[in-house]
Design a protein around this motif. Structure first.
Motif, mmCIF file in Angstrom:
data_model
loop_
_atom_site.group_PDB
_atom_site.id
_atom_site.type_symbol
_atom_site.label_atom_id
_atom_site.label_comp_id
_atom_site.label_asym_id
_atom_site.label_seq_id
_atom_site.Cartn_x
_atom_site.Cartn_y
_atom_site.Cartn_z
ATOM 1 N N ALA A 103 134.890 34.196 6.430
ATOM 2 C CA ALA A 103 135.646 35.210 5.680
ATOM 3 C C ALA A 103 136.605 35.984 6.577
ATOM 4 C CB ALA A 103 134.680 36.167 4.992
ATOM 5 N N GLY A 104 136.702 35.606 7.841
ATOM 6 C CA GLY A 104 137.546 36.325 8.787
ATOM 7 C C GLY A 104 136.722 37.228 9.676
ATOM 8 N N GLY A 105 137.199 37.458 10.861
ATOM 9 C CA GLY A 105 136.466 38.269 11.819
ATOM 10 C C GLY A 105 135.503 37.428 12.632
ATOM 11 N N PHE A 106 134.505 38.099 13.201
ATOM 12 C CA PHE A 106 133.569 37.440 14.100
ATOM 13 C C PHE A 106 132.162 37.969 13.882
ATOM 14 C CE2 PHE A 106 137.698 37.682 16.052
ATOM 15 C CZ PHE A 106 137.912 36.379 16.482
ATOM 16 N N THR A 107 131.176 37.185 14.303
ATOM 17 C CA THR A 107 129.797 37.638 14.366
ATOM 18 C C THR A 107 129.315 37.442 15.789
ATOM 19 O OG1 THR A 107 129.327 37.075 12.066
ATOM 20 C CG2 THR A 107 127.434 37.269 13.528
ATOM 21 N N VAL A 108 128.686 38.476 16.340
ATOM 22 C CA VAL A 108 128.035 38.395 17.642
ATOM 23 C C VAL A 108 126.552 38.601 17.373
ATOM 24 C CG1 VAL A 108 127.868 39.331 19.976
ATOM 25 C CG2 VAL A 108 130.063 39.386 18.761
ATOM 26 N N TYR A 109 125.712 37.700 17.886
ATOM 27 C CA TYR A 109 124.287 37.789 17.580
ATOM 28 C C TYR A 109 123.430 37.403 18.773
ATOM 29 C CZ TYR A 109 124.837 32.738 16.849
ATOM 30 O OH TYR A 109 125.123 31.404 17.009
ATOM 31 N N THR A 110 122.156 37.804 18.704
ATOM 32 C CA THR A 110 121.180 37.477 19.736
ATOM 33 C C THR A 110 120.329 36.313 19.245
ATOM 34 O OG1 THR A 110 119.559 39.021 18.823
ATOM 35 C CG2 THR A 110 121.052 39.874 20.515
ATOM 36 N N ARG A 111 119.445 35.865 20.111
ATOM 37 C CA ARG A 111 118.532 34.781 19.723
ATOM 38 C C ARG A 111 117.823 35.145 18.426
ATOM 39 N NH1 ARG A 111 117.148 35.372 25.102
ATOM 40 N NH2 ARG A 111 118.167 33.825 26.377
ATOM 41 N N GLU A 112 117.709 34.157 17.561
ATOM 42 C CA GLU A 112 117.035 34.302 16.274
ATOM 43 C C GLU A 112 117.643 35.402 15.417
ATOM 44 O OE1 GLU A 112 112.795 34.488 16.843
ATOM 45 O OE2 GLU A 112 112.870 32.911 18.357
ATOM 46 N N ALA A 113 118.837 35.842 15.756
ATOM 47 C CA ALA A 113 119.574 36.856 14.990
ATOM 48 C C ALA A 113 118.757 38.125 14.757
ATOM 49 C CB ALA A 113 120.057 36.275 13.670
ATOM 50 N N GLU A 114 117.953 38.510 15.757
ATOM 51 C CA GLU A 114 117.205 39.759 15.637
ATOM 52 C C GLU A 114 118.157 40.944 15.547
ATOM 53 O OE1 GLU A 114 114.487 39.924 18.894
ATOM 54 O OE2 GLU A 114 113.069 38.576 17.922
ATOM 55 N N LEU A 115 119.278 40.818 16.238
ATOM 56 C CA LEU A 115 120.328 41.828 16.193
ATOM 57 C C LEU A 115 121.653 41.098 16.065
ATOM 58 C CD1 LEU A 115 118.799 43.384 19.261
ATOM 59 C CD2 LEU A 115 119.248 44.813 17.314
ATOM 60 N N PHE A 116 122.559 41.652 15.264
ATOM 61 C CA PHE A 116 123.889 41.069 15.200
ATOM 62 C C PHE A 116 124.881 42.088 14.677
ATOM 63 C CE2 PHE A 116 122.277 40.216 10.960
ATOM 64 C CZ PHE A 116 123.376 40.299 10.118
ATOM 65 N N VAL A 117 126.140 41.820 14.974
ATOM 66 C CA VAL A 117 127.227 42.641 14.464
ATOM 67 C C VAL A 117 128.248 41.728 13.806
ATOM 68 C CG1 VAL A 117 127.004 44.547 16.109
ATOM 69 C CG2 VAL A 117 128.480 42.624 16.671
ATOM 70 N N ASP A 118 128.808 42.209 12.723
ATOM 71 C CA ASP A 118 129.964 41.571 12.105
ATOM 72 C C ASP A 118 131.171 42.410 12.483
ATOM 73 O OD1 ASP A 118 128.629 39.453 10.853
ATOM 74 O OD2 ASP A 118 128.177 40.653 9.085
ATOM 75 N N VAL A 119 132.202 41.764 12.992
ATOM 76 C CA VAL A 119 133.405 42.442 13.458
ATOM 77 C C VAL A 119 134.551 42.004 12.552
ATOM 78 C CG1 VAL A 119 134.929 42.791 15.429
ATOM 79 C CG2 VAL A 119 132.495 42.376 15.811
#
Length: 116
Positions: free
Chosen positions: A69-85
Motif C-alpha cells: 500500500a506504499g511506505g515501509f515496514t520495519v520489524y523484529t524477529r517474529e514481528a514482536e515489534l514493528f513499525v509501519d512508515v
C-alpha cells in the motif's frame, strides 16, 4: 536440496510474521509518531537503530520491506515489534506496534523516536 531447507524456513518465518502484523494492524498502534523527513530515511534509520547490538544484544534485529500500500515496514524477529512508515503531507507518519509492553519494547520505541 540443502539450499531449499533454509529457504523454506525463511519463507515460513515471513508468513508467520506477516499474519502477526496483519492481526495487530486491525487494532490501534501503540504509538503514532510524525516526522518531516522522507519515509525512506526514517525507515532505514529505524532499521539500523534496531540492529544495534550494543543496545539490544543478541536480539538486535531489524528487517525492512516495502508495503504493498506504499511506505515501509520495519520489524523484529517474529514481528514482536514493528513499525509501519507512511508518507503523509509534509513528511512521514510512523505507527508503532508491540505484542507486549516490556523494557525491550520501550527501548525499541525510543530508538525509533530518535529517527524522527
Amino acid at each position: 536440496m540443502r539450499a531449499l531447507l533454509p529457504l523454506a524456513a525463511a519463507l515460513l518465518m515471513i508468513g508467520c510474521a506477516s499474519s502477526t502484523m496483519e492481526a495487530a494492524r486491525t487494532g490501534q498502534p501503540g504509538a503514532r509518531l510524525d516526522s518531516q523527513k522522507a519515509p525512506e530515511i526514517v525507515a532505514q534509520c529505524i532499521q539500523f537503530s534496531w540492529q544495534e547490538e550494543t543496545r539490544f544484544g543478541v536480539d538486535a534485529s531489524g528487517y525492512l520491506e516495502p508495503r504493498k500500500a506504499g511506505g515501509f515496514t520495519v520489524y523484529t524477529r517474529e514481528a514482536e515489534l514493528f513499525v509501519d512508515v507512511y508518507p503523509q503531507a509534509g513528511g512521514t507518519r510512523v505507527d508503532y506496534y508491540a505484542q507486549k509492553s516490556d523494557m525491550v519494547a520501550l527501548q525499541r520505541k525510543a530508538a525509533a523516536a530518535t529517527c524522527l
